[in-house]
Design a protein around this motif. Sequence first.
Motif, PDB file in Angstrom:
ATOM      1  N   SER A  18      12.772  11.347   2.741  1.00  0.00           N
ATOM      2  CA  SER A  18      11.745  10.502   2.118  1.00  0.00           C
ATOM      3  C   SER A  18      10.371  10.997   2.538  1.00  0.00           C
ATOM      4  CB  SER A  18      11.911   9.037   2.525  1.00  0.00           C
ATOM      5  OG  SER A  18      13.171   8.531   2.150  1.00  0.00           O
ATOM      6  N   LEU A  19       9.462  11.073   1.572  1.00  0.00           N
ATOM      7  CA  LEU A  19       8.070  11.436   1.824  1.00  0.00           C
ATOM      8  C   LEU A  19       7.178  10.339   1.262  1.00  0.00           C
ATOM      9  CD1 LEU A  19       7.972  15.210   0.723  1.00  0.00           C
ATOM     10  CD2 LEU A  19       8.383  14.306   3.005  1.00  0.00           C
ATOM     11  N   VAL A  20       6.143   9.951   2.024  1.00  0.00           N
ATOM     12  CA  VAL A  20       5.154   8.987   1.540  1.00  0.00           C
ATOM     13  C   VAL A  20       3.766   9.552   1.801  1.00  0.00           C
ATOM     14  CG1 VAL A  20       6.690   7.036   1.990  1.00  0.00           C
ATOM     15  CG2 VAL A  20       4.993   7.689   3.709  1.00  0.00           C
ATOM     16  N   ASP A  21       2.795   9.097   1.013  1.00  0.00           N
ATOM     17  CA  ASP A  21       1.420   9.547   1.228  1.00  0.00           C
ATOM     18  C   ASP A  21       0.727   8.637   2.233  1.00  0.00           C
ATOM     19  OD1 ASP A  21       0.703   7.216  -0.100  1.00  0.00           O
ATOM     20  OD2 ASP A  21       0.037   8.235  -1.930  1.00  0.00           O
ATOM     21  N   ARG A  22      -0.566   8.847   2.427  1.00  0.00           N
ATOM     22  CA  ARG A  22      -1.286   8.115   3.468  1.00  0.00           C
ATOM     23  C   ARG A  22      -1.352   6.625   3.181  1.00  0.00           C
ATOM     24  NH1 ARG A  22      -6.859  10.194   6.467  1.00  0.00           N
ATOM     25  NH2 ARG A  22      -6.811   8.638   8.130  1.00  0.00           N
ATOM     26  N   GLU A  23      -1.228   6.243   1.932  1.00  0.00           N
ATOM     27  CA  GLU A  23      -1.239   4.830   1.558  1.00  0.00           C
ATOM     28  C   GLU A  23       0.155   4.236   1.542  1.00  0.00           C
ATOM     29  OE1 GLU A  23      -4.122   3.428   1.323  1.00  0.00           O
ATOM     30  OE2 GLU A  23      -5.078   5.372   1.624  1.00  0.00           O
ATOM     31  N   GLY A  24       1.168   5.016   1.876  1.00  0.00           N
ATOM     32  CA  GLY A  24       2.534   4.511   1.903  1.00  0.00           C
ATOM     33  C   GLY A  24       3.274   4.627   0.591  1.00  0.00           C
ATOM     34  N   ARG A  25       2.630   5.246  -0.424  1.00  0.00           N
ATOM     35  CA  ARG A  25       3.296   5.411  -1.714  1.00  0.00           C
ATOM     36  C   ARG A  25       4.369   6.491  -1.610  1.00  0.00           C
ATOM     37  NH1 ARG A  25      -2.310   4.716  -3.434  1.00  0.00           N
ATOM     38  NH2 ARG A  25      -2.575   6.955  -3.090  1.00  0.00           N
ATOM     39  N   VAL A  26       5.511   6.232  -2.232  1.00  0.00           N
ATOM     40  CA  VAL A  26       6.642   7.152  -2.146  1.00  0.00           C
ATOM     41  C   VAL A  26       6.382   8.378  -3.016  1.00  0.00           C
ATOM     42  CG1 VAL A  26       9.114   7.457  -2.551  1.00  0.00           C
ATOM     43  CG2 VAL A  26       8.253   5.284  -1.661  1.00  0.00           C
ATOM     44  N   LEU A  27       6.402   9.546  -2.410  1.00  0.00           N
ATOM     45  CA  LEU A  27       6.264  10.803  -3.129  1.00  0.00           C
ATOM     46  C   LEU A  27       7.617  11.415  -3.451  1.00  0.00           C
ATOM     47  CD1 LEU A  27       3.465  12.436  -0.916  1.00  0.00           C
ATOM     48  CD2 LEU A  27       3.159  11.202  -3.080  1.00  0.00           C
ATOM     49  N   MET A  28       8.586  11.135  -2.599  1.00  0.00           N
ATOM     50  CA  MET A  28       9.909  11.738  -2.759  1.00  0.00           C
ATOM     51  C   MET A  28      10.912  10.902  -1.981  1.00  0.00           C
ATOM     52  SD  MET A  28      11.055  15.551  -1.512  1.00  0.00           S
ATOM     53  CE  MET A  28      12.756  16.112  -1.548  1.00  0.00           C
ATOM     54  N   ASP A  29      12.043  10.643  -2.589  1.00  0.00           N
ATOM     55  CA  ASP A  29      13.149   9.955  -1.899  1.00  0.00           C
ATOM     56  C   ASP A  29      14.443  10.442  -2.526  1.00  0.00           C
ATOM     57  OD1 ASP A  29      14.475   8.206  -0.161  1.00  0.00           O
ATOM     58  OD2 ASP A  29      14.483   6.598  -1.656  1.00  0.00           O
ATOM     59  N   GLU A  30      15.129  11.323  -1.832  1.00  0.00           N
ATOM     60  CA  GLU A  30      16.300  11.989  -2.393  1.00  0.00           C
ATOM     61  C   GLU A  30      17.498  11.888  -1.456  1.00  0.00           C
ATOM     62  OE1 GLU A  30      16.693  13.413  -5.268  1.00  0.00           O
ATOM     63  OE2 GLU A  30      14.656  13.700  -6.040  1.00  0.00           O
ATOM     64  N   GLU A  81      -1.839  17.235  -1.173  1.00  0.00           N
ATOM     65  CA  GLU A  81      -1.723  16.057  -0.320  1.00  0.00           C
ATOM     66  C   GLU A  81      -2.193  16.437   1.079  1.00  0.00           C
ATOM     67  OE1 GLU A  81      -1.104  13.041  -0.884  1.00  0.00           O
ATOM     68  OE2 GLU A  81      -0.414  13.080  -2.955  1.00  0.00           O
ATOM     69  N   ARG A  82      -3.208  15.741   1.573  1.00  0.00           N
ATOM     70  CA  ARG A  82      -3.752  16.079   2.886  1.00  0.00           C
ATOM     71  C   ARG A  82      -2.855  15.592   4.021  1.00  0.00           C
ATOM     72  NH1 ARG A  82      -9.182  17.530   3.150  1.00  0.00           N
ATOM     73  NH2 ARG A  82      -9.651  18.729   1.277  1.00  0.00           N
ATOM     74  N   MET A  83      -2.234  14.393   3.842  1.00  0.00           N
ATOM     75  CA  MET A  83      -1.323  13.845   4.852  1.00  0.00           C
ATOM     76  C   MET A  83      -0.082  13.306   4.166  1.00  0.00           C
ATOM     77  SD  MET A  83      -3.661  11.786   7.644  1.00  0.00           S
ATOM     78  CE  MET A  83      -2.205  11.168   8.503  1.00  0.00           C
ATOM     79  N   VAL A  84       1.055  13.716   4.660  1.00  0.00           N
ATOM     80  CA  VAL A  84       2.339  13.264   4.131  1.00  0.00           C
ATOM     81  C   VAL A  84       3.230  12.909   5.312  1.00  0.00           C
ATOM     82  CG1 VAL A  84       4.434  13.932   2.889  1.00  0.00           C
ATOM     83  CG2 VAL A  84       2.200  14.643   2.029  1.00  0.00           C
ATOM     84  N   ALA A  85       3.860  11.739   5.242  1.00  0.00           N
ATOM     85  CA  ALA A  85       4.811  11.343   6.281  1.00  0.00           C
ATOM     86  C   ALA A  85       6.227  11.582   5.772  1.00  0.00           C
ATOM     87  CB  ALA A  85       4.631   9.884   6.667  1.00  0.00           C
ATOM     88  N   MET A  86       7.077  12.066   6.659  1.00  0.00           N
ATOM     89  CA  MET A  86       8.452  12.391   6.297  1.00  0.00           C
ATOM     90  C   MET A  86       9.420  11.744   7.281  1.00  0.00           C
ATOM     91  SD  MET A  86      10.346  16.123   5.930  1.00  0.00           S
ATOM     92  CE  MET A  86      10.199  16.586   7.659  1.00  0.00           C
ATOM     93  N   ASP A  87      10.537  11.311   6.745  1.00  0.00           N
ATOM     94  CA  ASP A  87      11.647  10.914   7.599  1.00  0.00           C
ATOM     95  C   ASP A  87      12.939  11.341   6.926  1.00  0.00           C
ATOM     96  OD1 ASP A  87      12.482   9.283  10.078  1.00  0.00           O
ATOM     97  OD2 ASP A  87      13.777   8.494   8.499  1.00  0.00           O
ATOM     98  N   CYS A  88      13.852  11.845   7.728  1.00  0.00           N
ATOM     99  CA  CYS A  88      15.142  12.315   7.230  1.00  0.00           C
ATOM    100  C   CYS A  88      16.268  11.555   7.906  1.00  0.00           C
ATOM    101  CB  CYS A  88      15.310  13.816   7.496  1.00  0.00           C
ATOM    102  SG  CYS A  88      14.120  14.863   6.627  1.00  0.00           S
TER     103      CYS A  88
END
Length: 403
Positions: A71-83, A49-56
């Motif tokens: 929570s992690l999302v990719d550049r298109e806003g798709r959820v990669l991780m939400d725990e 993944e070239r760009m990943v956005a994170m918020d905790c």
Amino acid sequence: PSAPPPPPGDTPADHSSSPANNNHNQNANGPCDRPCDAPCDDPCDDPCERMVAMDCEMCVTAEGFALTRISLVDREGRVLMDELVVPDSPITDYNTRYSGITEQMLKGVKTRLKDVQERFLSLVSAETLLVGHSLDNDLQALRVLHARVLDTALLFPHPKGPPFKSALKVLALRFLKRRIQDGSHDSIIDARTAMDLANLKIKHGPTYGTSEYEGSATKLVDVLGDHGRKCCLVDRRESLMRFATGSAAAVPVFSDADAVQALGKQVASGAGYHFLCTQLIDLSMFLYHRSLSKHADAGGEGGAPSSSQKARQQQYTDQDLDNHLRRLDDSLAKIYAALPANTLLMVATGQGDTAEVRRQQEQKFKRQRQIEGMPPWTLADEDAYADLANREILGLCFCKVKH
């Protein structure tokens, strides 16, 4: 909120993103098992993944702030991780207003910090651009080091400069025309917002969102002038130097009273102006100096107020504020009376008592770091500060056509 430092013996290297251990090739079928630096017969255009956005989100425990959602999302806003995450220490405050986390949400959750660290490192390589807002807090809570970051708190600097930082909801409203965090926070929404802001920055260039970029924007008087509209600005010299360009007339003044009188003269001059503009700043200057007075008084050692403090308190009373508001009303009435029929009068307030918000923001910065022996910043203080900031960021615009 800031997170506690790593526990004793927990070195940063233990949690660093490592290209040797965490880089993987990725193709159309998803990530493969080969490291990115390994030979590959079918090289991919976008390794990892070239760009990943994170918020905790964090709650308060006996040991301080601790991670409770990532929570992690990719550049298109798709959820990669939400725990959801259960802290190792007992939770003393779920901080629901800001974290969105409740006791019910964490019932039955078995995931621990170590589990989300492993998942994070499987999705984020050392080469990934990690996007977020005030990422230092999130990475501290996650106990991971990452060198390649795009932090929207720094990409969109506060107009006053460090140590001030613009809130994510402020940036979202200003640049994305999007309202977020109305109520509790949602880490997926916040991560997507940070990613969208970073994409804006990449699209428009490094000066986007800064005073340098705004200074190069097309000015209103230029747009009106291009459409054959005559403009006149009545203001202080520093404002005229910024905004009076092209064919716009510029009338310098030194006070609100001067501005009202000069504006009336320009209206009656018969010059045929289509747009006249002025600023009435006495009220905002009163609020600014009142904030400085509070700041100076807070720096005392307590006890009975000094003579100078008493003088300041007498100078910035509620009665003084009422007097400034009355004078402002009188000024607006005089401007309205000077206007010819079929004129549209627009009164824009700008934001509220931002001087007080800046004063409390500085107090927050110092108290979080216990500078000058100041007491710690509490959740009650944060609630009061958030209420003030949310209220004072709003502005009003009144419009009336004179018949």
